[in-house]
Design a protein around this motif. Structure first.
Motif, PDB file in Angstrom:
ATOM      1  N   ASP A  69       0.836  -1.215   0.000  1.00 14.32           N
ATOM      2  CA  ASP A  69       0.000   0.000   0.000  1.00 14.32           C
ATOM      3  C   ASP A  69       0.861   1.251   0.000  1.00 14.32           C
ATOM      4  OD1 ASP A  69      -2.270  -1.517  -0.019  1.00 14.32           O
ATOM      5  OD2 ASP A  69      -2.650  -1.354   2.156  1.00 14.32           O
ATOM      6  N   GLN A  70       1.886   1.247   0.824  1.00 12.10           N
ATOM      7  CA  GLN A  70       2.760   2.432   0.890  1.00 12.10           C
ATOM      8  C   GLN A  70       3.593   2.589  -0.386  1.00 12.10           C
ATOM      9  OE1 GLN A  70       2.290   4.640   2.945  1.00 12.10           O
ATOM     10  NE2 GLN A  70       1.204   3.589   4.611  1.00 12.10           N
ATOM     11  N   LEU A  71       4.000   1.450  -0.950  1.00 10.92           N
ATOM     12  CA  LEU A  71       4.710   1.525  -2.235  1.00 10.92           C
ATOM     13  C   LEU A  71       3.791   2.047  -3.328  1.00 10.92           C
ATOM     14  CD1 LEU A  71       6.819  -1.787  -2.224  1.00 10.92           C
ATOM     15  CD2 LEU A  71       7.690   0.565  -2.099  1.00 10.92           C
ATOM     16  N   ALA A  72       2.497   1.677  -3.251  1.00 12.95           N
ATOM     17  CA  ALA A  72       1.524   2.202  -4.224  1.00 12.95           C
ATOM     18  C   ALA A  72       1.362   3.709  -4.053  1.00 12.95           C
ATOM     19  CB  ALA A  72       0.184   1.488  -4.044  1.00 12.95           C
ATOM     20  N   ASN A  73       1.294   4.165  -2.782  1.00 16.06           N
ATOM     21  CA  ASN A  73       1.234   5.611  -2.527  1.00 16.06           C
ATOM     22  C   ASN A  73       2.473   6.309  -3.080  1.00 16.06           C
ATOM     23  OD1 ASN A  73      -1.211   5.383  -1.184  1.00 16.06           O
ATOM     24  ND2 ASN A  73      -0.256   5.137   0.836  1.00 16.06           N
ATOM     25  N   LEU A  74       3.615   5.662  -2.828  1.00 15.28           N
ATOM     26  CA  LEU A  74       4.868   6.221  -3.336  1.00 15.28           C
ATOM     27  C   LEU A  74       4.866   6.273  -4.856  1.00 15.28           C
ATOM     28  CD1 LEU A  74       7.780   7.189  -2.825  1.00 15.28           C
ATOM     29  CD2 LEU A  74       8.486   4.789  -2.918  1.00 15.28           C
ATOM     30  N   GLN A  75       4.320   5.227  -5.496  1.00 17.42           N
ATOM     31  CA  GLN A  75       4.295   5.179  -6.961  1.00 17.42           C
ATOM     32  C   GLN A  75       3.478   6.339  -7.536  1.00 17.42           C
ATOM     33  OE1 GLN A  75       6.173   3.337  -8.815  1.00 17.42           O
ATOM     34  NE2 GLN A  75       5.359   4.250 -10.696  1.00 17.42           N
ATOM     35  N   LYS A  76       2.396   6.712  -6.854  1.00 23.02           N
ATOM     36  CA  LYS A  76       1.611   7.871  -7.294  1.00 23.02           C
ATOM     37  C   LYS A  76       2.467   9.136  -7.267  1.00 23.02           C
ATOM     38  CE  LYS A  76      -2.824   6.012  -5.667  1.00 23.02           C
ATOM     39  NZ  LYS A  76      -3.910   6.163  -4.656  1.00 23.02           N
ATOM     40  N   GLU A  77       3.256   9.257  -6.209  1.00 22.02           N
ATOM     41  CA  GLU A  77       4.159  10.415  -6.118  1.00 22.02           C
ATOM     42  C   GLU A  77       5.231  10.352  -7.201  1.00 22.02           C
ATOM     43  OE1 GLU A  77       3.707  12.912  -4.173  1.00 22.02           O
ATOM     44  OE2 GLU A  77       2.082  12.061  -2.977  1.00 22.02           O
ATOM     45  N   VAL A  78       5.701   9.148  -7.480  1.00 18.72           N
ATOM     46  CA  VAL A  78       6.699   8.968  -8.544  1.00 18.72           C
ATOM     47  C   VAL A  78       6.114   9.379  -9.885  1.00 18.72           C
ATOM     48  CG1 VAL A  78       8.005   7.240  -9.864  1.00 18.72           C
ATOM     49  CG2 VAL A  78       8.047   7.199  -7.358  1.00 18.72           C
ATOM     50  N   GLU A  79       4.870   8.970 -10.139  1.00 18.20           N
ATOM     51  CA  GLU A  79       4.210   9.342 -11.398  1.00 18.20           C
ATOM     52  C   GLU A  79       4.033  10.851 -11.489  1.00 18.20           C
ATOM     53  OE1 GLU A  79       3.645   7.363 -13.903  1.00 18.20           O
ATOM     54  OE2 GLU A  79       4.464   5.680 -12.761  1.00 18.20           O
ATOM     55  N   THR A  80       3.653  11.466 -10.383  1.00 21.39           N
ATOM     56  CA  THR A  80       3.533  12.932 -10.355  1.00 21.39           C
ATOM     57  C   THR A  80       4.885  13.580 -10.631  1.00 21.39           C
ATOM     58  OG1 THR A  80       1.742  12.779  -8.748  1.00 21.39           O
ATOM     59  CG2 THR A  80       2.841  14.913  -8.954  1.00 21.39           C
ATOM     60  N   LYS A 116      18.991   9.863 -13.765  1.00 23.85           N
ATOM     61  CA  LYS A 116      19.044  10.301 -12.372  1.00 23.85           C
ATOM     62  C   LYS A 116      17.696  10.097 -11.685  1.00 23.85           C
ATOM     63  CE  LYS A 116      21.212  14.331 -11.810  1.00 23.85           C
ATOM     64  NZ  LYS A 116      21.665  15.709 -12.127  1.00 23.85           N
ATOM     65  N   MET A 117      16.613  10.399 -12.418  1.00 19.96           N
ATOM     66  CA  MET A 117      15.266  10.213 -11.856  1.00 19.96           C
ATOM     67  C   MET A 117      14.999   8.758 -11.548  1.00 19.96           C
ATOM     68  SD  MET A 117      13.237  12.813 -14.408  1.00 19.96           S
ATOM     69  CE  MET A 117      11.617  12.140 -14.020  1.00 19.96           C
ATOM     70  N   THR A 118      15.361   7.897 -12.485  1.00 24.85           N
ATOM     71  CA  THR A 118      15.138   6.453 -12.296  1.00 24.85           C
ATOM     72  C   THR A 118      15.914   5.949 -11.083  1.00 24.85           C
ATOM     73  OG1 THR A 118      14.813   6.174 -14.685  1.00 24.85           O
ATOM     74  CG2 THR A 118      15.337   4.205 -13.395  1.00 24.85           C
ATOM     75  N   LYS A 119      17.161   6.383 -10.965  1.00 24.07           N
ATOM     76  CA  LYS A 119      17.991   5.939  -9.836  1.00 24.07           C
ATOM     77  C   LYS A 119      17.413   6.440  -8.516  1.00 24.07           C
ATOM     78  CE  LYS A 119      22.766   5.674  -8.239  1.00 24.07           C
ATOM     79  NZ  LYS A 119      22.418   5.884  -6.825  1.00 24.07           N
ATOM     80  N   LEU A 120      16.966   7.683  -8.502  1.00 28.93           N
ATOM     81  CA  LEU A 120      16.372   8.239  -7.290  1.00 28.93           C
ATOM     82  C   LEU A 120      15.159   7.429  -6.862  1.00 28.93           C
ATOM     83  CD1 LEU A 120      16.042  10.514  -5.160  1.00 28.93           C
ATOM     84  CD2 LEU A 120      14.685  11.754  -6.857  1.00 28.93           C
ATOM     85  N   CYS A 121      14.276   7.150  -7.815  1.00 22.34           N
ATOM     86  CA  CYS A 121      13.057   6.390  -7.500  1.00 22.34           C
ATOM     87  C   CYS A 121      13.396   4.985  -7.020  1.00 22.34           C
ATOM     88  CB  CYS A 121      12.137   6.335  -8.717  1.00 22.34           C
ATOM     89  SG  CYS A 121      11.533   7.955  -9.248  1.00 22.34           S
ATOM     90  N   GLU A 122      14.366   4.351  -7.670  1.00 17.85           N
ATOM     91  CA  GLU A 122      14.767   3.003  -7.254  1.00 17.85           C
ATOM     92  C   GLU A 122      15.357   3.025  -5.856  1.00 17.85           C
ATOM     93  OE1 GLU A 122      17.409   1.766 -10.324  1.00 17.85           O
ATOM     94  OE2 GLU A 122      15.801   1.150 -11.710  1.00 17.85           O
TER      95      GLU A 122
END
Length: 1572
Positions: free
Chosen positions: A924-935, A960-966
């Motif tokens: 659930d928290q990763l899903a919340n995070l994914q919404k922020e990542v998409e934003t 850089k964005m991909t690495k940050l998100c990972e």
């Protein structure tokens, strides 16, 4: 009710109601569109625009148009009835518009300034121009005299007596008037065309022109003017220049015009009908015979009786007047050419001296008085026009009084300033002077020259007072004034130039005669006379007094005042008015030809003002480059209707052309900025210096362009090669700095009937030449491998990008009209430019401003490619970095919130729940995070769509964005794994703790029950009783065997195993308590001078290492810095052990010692003695003992039963007290719930404060905005401490000091920054978050206790409360220390809970302790900002200034604004052993050398520093503004002695200019440069 405006019928027919009267402006007329009609208007509404746009293109055929546009085959020949045909033809003609009427209507609609443009274009086209314009207003006798509109016309001609040049309206010439009486059968205007010129060109509109037979409705009374101008050849029609006036309409009905003409004309030619003469015609004939001037009467055939009766007596009467010619010409049996020949003969005779004098030569301006007496409206009689003219005349009179030089005074000095500015970068006369001394000398010389400018202005303020004060005038008057300045300036220039040319010719003739007499033998006298001629020639070439000179002088005044920072309100208006002038069609001088310099301060101020006026509109920049006198300016004038200087363009000028709205959409371009430049390869400038000047000029003009026109004149191969060499040279440089303009090669003066095959051949020829020249230019610029063909330089298609233009004129000047094919070709080029524009990305004004600045700064340097600083790209890159930083920070803060929520939810889970339920929570928290990542990704993608310039870094940004998100996902997953491991590991002890906890709770309750039954006790008695029993309750043995090791003793044993020989010293170090220090141990304690090995150092104090001094002090500082960094790594290792839930063991002790030993062995920057290595290891270990103890304490608290129970003592005491003093169960329950919520709030508060502090710092403090701002703020704080020891730490390890400063800065801002509430920021955040958490608790209570009238058991109420709280508060899953499950009335419980929470809130608010809060949150805040603010860790190879970039690898591009004198880092002069003052940015322009370990001790030129190795090549050290270096110059001055002692060398020889730098000015420069 408002009256409906009435319009002349023709205005309605032509669709001009919106612009009538005089509402059509120059700006509107010159709008660039792609709908210019070349095949005639389609309807009446097209007619005025067809005429206007073709005339602006200098196409004289645009005056006429095909009046049969609406006809078709079906409409023609409708009937065999001649009557019907005649009737149909009459109706058609009546509905059609005469070109003469259309032209008059167009002039009615044009404002004065557009009229002036139109008249100039008509004059170029050799078309007659209106002098008297018939108008509707009867109060003006239906006439407006266009004197002002034609005042700027300049004509040149040649007679047998010499060349003539002047404003034609001011030239005194014989005036020949032509009129008609009645309706003669021959065309007056046609005959007049033949008289004036043998060319088949219709100067005057006549019946043989398209539409010439149409009935005129509005143009009768139009008086047109033209001039015959000889060229000094035998074929001249007339030996002298003549003015011809042609009156439209029946002169017998136009008494005002005929009276005017009779007063000013040397001769009047009247055309009359032979048979149809009326009384009114006879009356006019008598007046014409009586006039002073000569009279020629032309009849359209054999004179009839009535004509004879009228003329014969007049002939007899006036034939006897001496020197007055009265002649009659009958046209019977004569064609038009015969009539013309006779009239020419008569006019030539009339112009002879004895006949000439009866009416003096008259200028058009002299005719104004006559027009005024006749009450005609004169266009220049408007009050604003009169005032402007008076002001302009007064200004020029003052100028003659105060200044007689060849240039205006400030410009004269600006030439020297320009030379100094170039020398700052080229340093050709530096000699043996030190770089910084020479830089300061040049700066001092520039200041002296600026002071000279200021002195002139202070002494002679009236010199340009009228001009500068005009900037305050209302816009209309100001526009008139500038036009008059332009006109009068031309007049004055012509007068002066004629004198100088006459003087030059006389001296040249005299010199030639003397040379012949002396058989060409040279002498000293002749050399002096040659020099005198050269000086006179130079004056002639440079003399000009135009509007451009005055605006340039104003620009110099602005630059001077800006330099001294004395800009007042009046001066600040100068660039605003200059921007308005640019919008009004006047050129802005970008580069002064004499000074060969771009006044950047002035140009940037004008463009900034332009942006403020119209917004940051987008511009497409079009430049033109070509050989001198190749027709560049003429082409631009024709293409866009501009006012380029033409054959005398000097310097570089920019003009603004608006783009029509219908054309703005696709290219998103609002204006075209047309850049016109002086010609290359000027014959008078043939030396190498000026060849270099041509290259720089072409580089500037092409570099500015989105599209560049390369103008080639003729077919001379040598000239073509000249221009192509310069152009290719410039294009290669542009490609190397990532500027890629489009280009069009325009080949002028090509024969019209040349076959397409010839064009193809010519295109291929140019392409071959371009390829050959590209190879040569690439070899010259050392890029041979990269550029082999011109297509390697720029995308070039010879079939599209090579265009041909016909010859300009149809015949010989000055009477030759422009070739219509020339205009057609120009239109094709224009369409190609529009096509390029539509496929290009126009630049905002701000980018244009930056590009000018970048180009010129780089051009001034010898190595353009190396020196070019692409501010647009840098700004775009910085903006991208800022945007990425902003969005990544938002993402990271959100991730912190989700991480905290994950912890809160997982802590509530039991060991048997954590695996399955925990995974759900994680998902659930990763899903919340994914919404922020998409934003996050969406924001960045939108940014790339909006900012096209940033797309060049899109790839690396995405990585850089991909690495940050990972990384964030991994952190969250790792955190869950740790939580899961901890919960499972502690499962057994948790169950035991709960059991033991219940036992103690029961014992406490039993005791409380006993006490309660015995009577009332005080709190003190209760506490004493509780403490006594507590010792017995917790005196139990833990079921787990925990290893309690003496940390110091264990470390002693581990060290002894490696350093047995130092056992005695080890015992001494351990016995000394001062070595077992707190967390704030400093590096001075960890390493001392005795620990280091100095055997390899030469001398007592200093090692001279390849040009850089490294003293013991510097070495010790370096060692301290490295050891402190090592200690930080050890602390991180211990933190990792704590994070993994480990206890201190011998294995951990050994691991720490091994880690320190390994790290010390890898240090190659300093060398330790064996004893020193032992001491350093021991000191580090003893300094981290407190952290090891905390590790053990944390483990015991979590795993030792007694330790854990001790932590719960306070809660148990409160429960015990409630049991002893409270009988009501509801009160006890409320107290227990309130305590649980208070504990949860207290537990959650640090996390809330942590994110709030981060958000505050990132959003409200400029110093945390980015790395550059942070670094600048740090340096300011360093300076204000006035402590060199702080600098020592920074200089030895900048990033380590920056890390420490982040901590200090956060502490300072949190604890000492005050806002509106007059409380520290942290306290404000603490109270705000406290309010929020208590509000959440109150909300949850209100939701839980609804409906309030019911009762509820605690066992049901607590889960419901937890559900309503959610994961905002870290509330325990079970309500502890309360084991009664009774029913409670919700209303009473809610009241008691809210009361308890309010009390708790008050207590927590009062209990605020900023230092304690900060202690908890500081580490996370510091780590958050360290990721952003430390950025790239690389240092400048010379001065060791940190790279400014937010991120980067060792071999990425590096740059910094903080370059400093290299002496700051210990560089010294090998011969004097003095610290050097050279700054990298100066050194790289000088001929100096350096040597260090990277050059293997060999001297290497600074100019080629990038060739040392790959790392040096990655550094982009470029010239920067002096202000950005003031800080370090101030530092060098103030710490010179300390710095020299520190490095063990001699003090630097400080330049005098540096000593004048105050801390205030250095600080101000830092604040301004970094926007603090």
């Amino acid at each position: 009710m408002a009256a409906v405006p009435q319009f002349p019928r023709i205005i309605e027919q032509l669709g001009l109601k919106d612009v009538y009267p005089k509402k059509l402006t120059r700006e509107k007329a010159l709008e660039v569109s792609d709908d210019i009609a070349t095949d005639g208007p389609k309807n009446a509404g097209d007619i005025p625009w067809f005429i206007l746009r073709n005339l602006l293109l200098c196409n004289y055929e645009g005056r006429c148009f095909d009046v049969s546009q609406g006809l078709s085959f079906e409409k023609l020949g409708l009937s065999f009835s001649f009557d019907e045909c005649h009737e149909a033809s009459y109706d058609d003609d009546r509905n059609q518009i005469s070109p003469s009427d259309a032209l008059v209507a167009l002039f009615w609609c044009c404002d004065d300034f557009l009229r002036q443009v139109l008249i100039e274009k008509m004059s170029i086209c050799q078309l007659a121009i209106p002098l008297f314009l018939p108008c509707i207003d009867t109060n003006s006798h239906g006439i407006e005299v266009l004197i002002w509109a034609m005042s700027s016309l300049r004509k040149q001609w040649k007679t047998s007596s010499g060349s003539c040049d002047g404003l034609i309206s001011m030239c005194r010439l014989p005036i020949m008037s032509v009129i008609r009486l009645g309706r003669p059968k021959i065309s007056k205007s046609k005959i007049l065309n033949h008289i004036i010129s043998d060319l088949k060109h219709n100067i005057f509109f006549n019946t043989e022109c398209d539409g010439g037979t149409l009935e005129r409705s509005f143009s009768d009374g139009l008086l047109e003017i033209t001039w015959y101008l000889p060229n000094g050849k035998n074929q001249d029609v007339f030996p002298e220049a003549l003015t011809f006036l042609n009156l439209r309409g029946n002169a017998s009905h136009l008494s005002g015009q005929t009276d005017f003409l009779s007063k000013i004309s040397l001769a009047t030619i009247a055309f009359v009908s032979s048979n149809e003469i009326k009384e009114e015609d006879i009356i006019l004939l008598e007046k014409l015979y009586k006039q002073n001037g000569h009279f020629i009467l032309v009849a359209d055939g054999k004179p009839g009786e009535k004509l004879k009766e009228a003329v014969s007596p007049l002939q007899q009467q006036y034939l006897t007047i001496t020197n007055k010619e009265v002649r009659f010409i009958g046209s019977q049996n004569k064609n038009d050419f015969q009539i013309c020949r006779e009239i020419r003969v008569l006019l030539n005779g009339i112009c002879k001296e004895e006949r000439h004098n009866i009416v003096p030569n008259t200028s058009i301006e002299m005719c104004i008085d006559v027009a005024k007496r006749m009450c005609f409206v004169i266009d220049e009689n408007k009050q604003e026009c009169v005032d402007a003219k008076d002001r302009a005349n007064k200004m020029f009179n003052n100028l003659k009084t105060f200044w007689k030089g060849k240039r205006l005074p400030l410009q004269e000095i600006s030439i020297k300033i320009g030379a100094m500015e170039k020398e700052k970068y080229q340093r050709r006369r530096e000699g043996d002077m030190k770089s910084e001394e020479y830089s300061d000398k040049l700066q001092s010389d520039i200041m002296s020259l600026r002071e000279g400018q200021k002195k002139i202005w202070d002494e002679y303020p009236e010199l340009l007072d009228q001009f500068s004060s005009s900037y305050k005038l209302p816009v209309p008057e100001r526009k008139y004034f500038f036009n008059y300045v332009k006109t009068i300036g031309v007049r004055e220039s012509i007068n002066e130039l004629q004198k100088k040319r006459k003087e030059y010719n006389e001296k040249w003739t005299s010199l030639c005669e003397d040379l012949r007499d002396r058989s060409n033998r040279e002498s000293q006298d002749l050399k002096l006379r040659r020099n005198e001629l050269d000086n006179l020639e130079s004056k002639i070439n440079h003399f000009s007094l135009s509007l451009d000179n005055f605006t340039t002088e104003i620009g110099q005044m602005y630059e001077m005042r800006s330099y001294f920072r004395i800009l007042d309100d009046s001066t600040q208006q100068f660039p605003v008015v200059a921007a308005e002038l640019l919008l009004n069609g006047y050129p802005l001088q970008l580069m002064n030809s004499d000074a060969s310099d771009v006044p950047l301060t002035w140009v940037e101020a004008v463009l900034t003002s332009l942006k403020e006026i119209i917004g940051d509109k987008r511009m497409f920049v079009l430049s033109v480059v070509g050989i001198q006198s190749s027709g560049k300016s003429t082409m631009l004038n024709a293409m866009f209707g501009l006012q380029c200087a033409g054959s005398c363009t000097k310097g570089v000028f920019a003009q603004l052309v608006p783009v029509k709205k219908s054309l703005q959409e696709k290219p998103k371009c609002d204006y075209i900025l047309v850049v016109d430049s002086e010609g290359l390869r000027a014959p008078e400038l043939t030396n190498i210096e000026h060849s270099n000047r041509d290259n720089k000029l072409a580089t500037l003009v092409i570099g500015l362009a989105d599209a560049a026109i390369i103008n080639i004149m003729g077919e001379n191969t040598t000239e073509i090669q000249d221009i192509l060499q310069i152009v290719v040279y410039a294009f290669i440089k542009m490609t190397q700095v990532n500027i890629k303009p489009s280009c069009i090669f325009v080949h002028q003066n090509i024969i019209e009937f040349a076959a397409p095959e010839m064009f193809t051949t010519q295109k291929r020829k140019i392409k071959r030449m371009l390829d050959e020249i590209t190879k040569c230019a690439a070899e010259e610029q050392n890029v041979k491998g990269r550029f082999q063909t011109f297509n390697d330089v720029i995308q070039f298609q010879e079939d599209k990008h090579t265009m041909f233009i016909s010859s300009l004129l149809q015949g010989d000047p000055p009477m030759a009209p422009p070739n219509p094919s020339y205009s057609e070709c120009i239109l094709k080029v224009r369409k190609q430019i529009i096509t390029i524009m539509q496929n290009s990305q126009a630049k905002p004004i701000e980018d244009v401003k930056c590009r000018i600045s970048d180009l010129w700064k780089a051009i001034r340097c010898e190595d353009f490619v190396f020196s070019f600083r692409n501010t647009i790209d840098i700004r775009a890159f910085n903006a991208l970095e800022s945007k990425l930083l902003e969005n990544s920070r938002k993402l990271r803060v959100s991730a912190m919130i989700y991480m905290n929520q994950l912890k809160v939810e997982c802590k509530k889970l039991a060991a048997n729940e954590i695996e399955e339920t925990g995974q759900i929570i994680l998902n659930d928290q990763l899903a919340n995070l994914q919404k922020e990542v998409e934003t996050f990704k969406k924001c960045m993608n939108e940014y790339f769509l909006k900012e096209k310039k940033a797309c060049q870094w899109k790839g690396r940004t995405k990585i850089k964005m991909t690495k940050l998100c990972e990384d964030i996902r991994k952190e969250m997953t790792d955190e869950f794994v740790l939580l899961r491991t901890t919960i499972i590991r502690r499962n057994e002890i948790v169950s035991i703790i709960k059991h033991y906890e219940k036992d103690i709770v029961q014992k406490a309750k039993d005791l409380a029950t006993h006490i309660f039954s015995d009577g009332k006790f005080s709190n003190t008695d209760l506490k004493r009783k509780f403490d006594d029993e507590w010792k017995r309750w917790v005196d139990v043995k833990s079921p787990f065997k925990l290893e309690d090791i003496d940390i110091v003793f264990s470390l002693k044993q581990i060290i002894q195993s490696s350093y047995l020989r130092f056992e005695k010293e080890l015992n001494h170090m351990i016995s000394s308590e001062s070595h077992i220090s707190s967390r704030s141990v400093t590096c001075q304690i960890l390493v001392t001078e005795d620990d280091l090995n100095f055997d390899s150092w030469k001398g007592e104090t200093t090692k001279y290492n390849s040009g850089r001094a490294v003293s013991k002090s510097a070495c010790i500082d370096k060692a301290k810095s490295l050891i402190e960094r090592l200690r930080s790594k050890v602390l991180q290792e211990i933190s990792n052990f704590s994070h993994d839930g480990k206890n201190y063991t011998y294995d951990i002790g050994n691991s720490v010692v091994d880690f320190i030993t390994m790290q010390l062995s890898e240090l190659d920057e300093v060398t330790f003695k064996d004893r020193g290595r032992f001491r350093v290891t021991t000191r580090i270990l003893l300094s981290v003992v407190p952290e090891l103890k905390r590790l053990k304490e944390k483990y015991f608290q979590e795993n030792d039963l007694r330790s854990y129970i001790e932590t719960q003592k306070d809660r148990l005491w409160q429960m015990f007290r409630d049991e002893c003093t409270t009988a009501e169960i509801s009160t006890k329950a409320a107290s227990t719930i309130s305590r649980a919520l208070e504990i949860a709030i207290t537990s959650s508060l640090p996390n809330q404060c942590e994110t709030a502090v981060i958000n505050y710092l990132r959003n409200n403090t400029q110093s945390f905005a980015n790395k550059m701002s942070f670094h600048a703020q740090m340096l300011i704080d360093l300076a204000e401490r006035r402590d060199f020891n702080c600098y020592r730490k920074y200089l030895s390890k900048p990033h380590q000091y920056m890390r420490t400063y982040i901590e200090e800065r956060i502490q300072h801002l949190c604890l000492h920054e005050i806002r509106e509430e007059n409380i520290p920021i942290l306290q404000e955040i603490y109270c705000e978050k406290l309010d929020y958490l208590f509000a959440e608790a109150e909300r949850a209570i209100s939701a839980t206790c609804t409906p309030s009238k019911k009762k509820c058991k605690i066992s049901k109420l607590w889960p419901k409360l937890l559900s309503n709280i959610g994961n905002n508060l870290d509330v325990e899953k079970e309500l502890r220390y309360f084991n009664e499950d009774c029913s409670l009335k919700l209303e009473d419980l809610k009241r008691m809970l809210l009361t308890g929470l309010r009390k708790s809130k008050e207590e927590l608010t009062k209990a605020y302790n900023g230092h304690n809060i900060l202690l908890v949150i500081l580490s996370e805040c510091q780590q958050f900002f360290e990721k952003d603010l430390l950025g790239c860790r690389e240092l400048c190879p010379f001065c060791k200034a940190p790279c400014d970039l937010q991120a980067g690898d060792r071999y990425d591009d590096h740059r910094t604004e903080y370059h400093r004198p290299q002496g700051v880092f210990g560089y010294y002069l090998e011969d004097t052993k003095q610290l050097v003052t050279s700054v990298c940015t100066s050194s790289i322009m000088s001929d100096d050398t350096f040597r260090n370990e990277d050059t293997l001790g060999k001297h290497h030129p600074f100019k080629k520093y990038q060739t040392v190795n790959k790392f040096y090549n990655a550094w982009k050290i470029q010239p920067v503004e002096i202000e950005s270096q003031l800080y370090w110059k101030w530092f060098m001055v103030n710490y010179n002695k300390i710095l020299a002692d520190y490095y063990g060398v001699k003090k630097a020889d400080i330049p005098n200019e540096w000593k004048k730098i105050s801390w205030e000015s250095a600080k101000e420069a830092m604040i301004k440069t970094y926007n603090l």
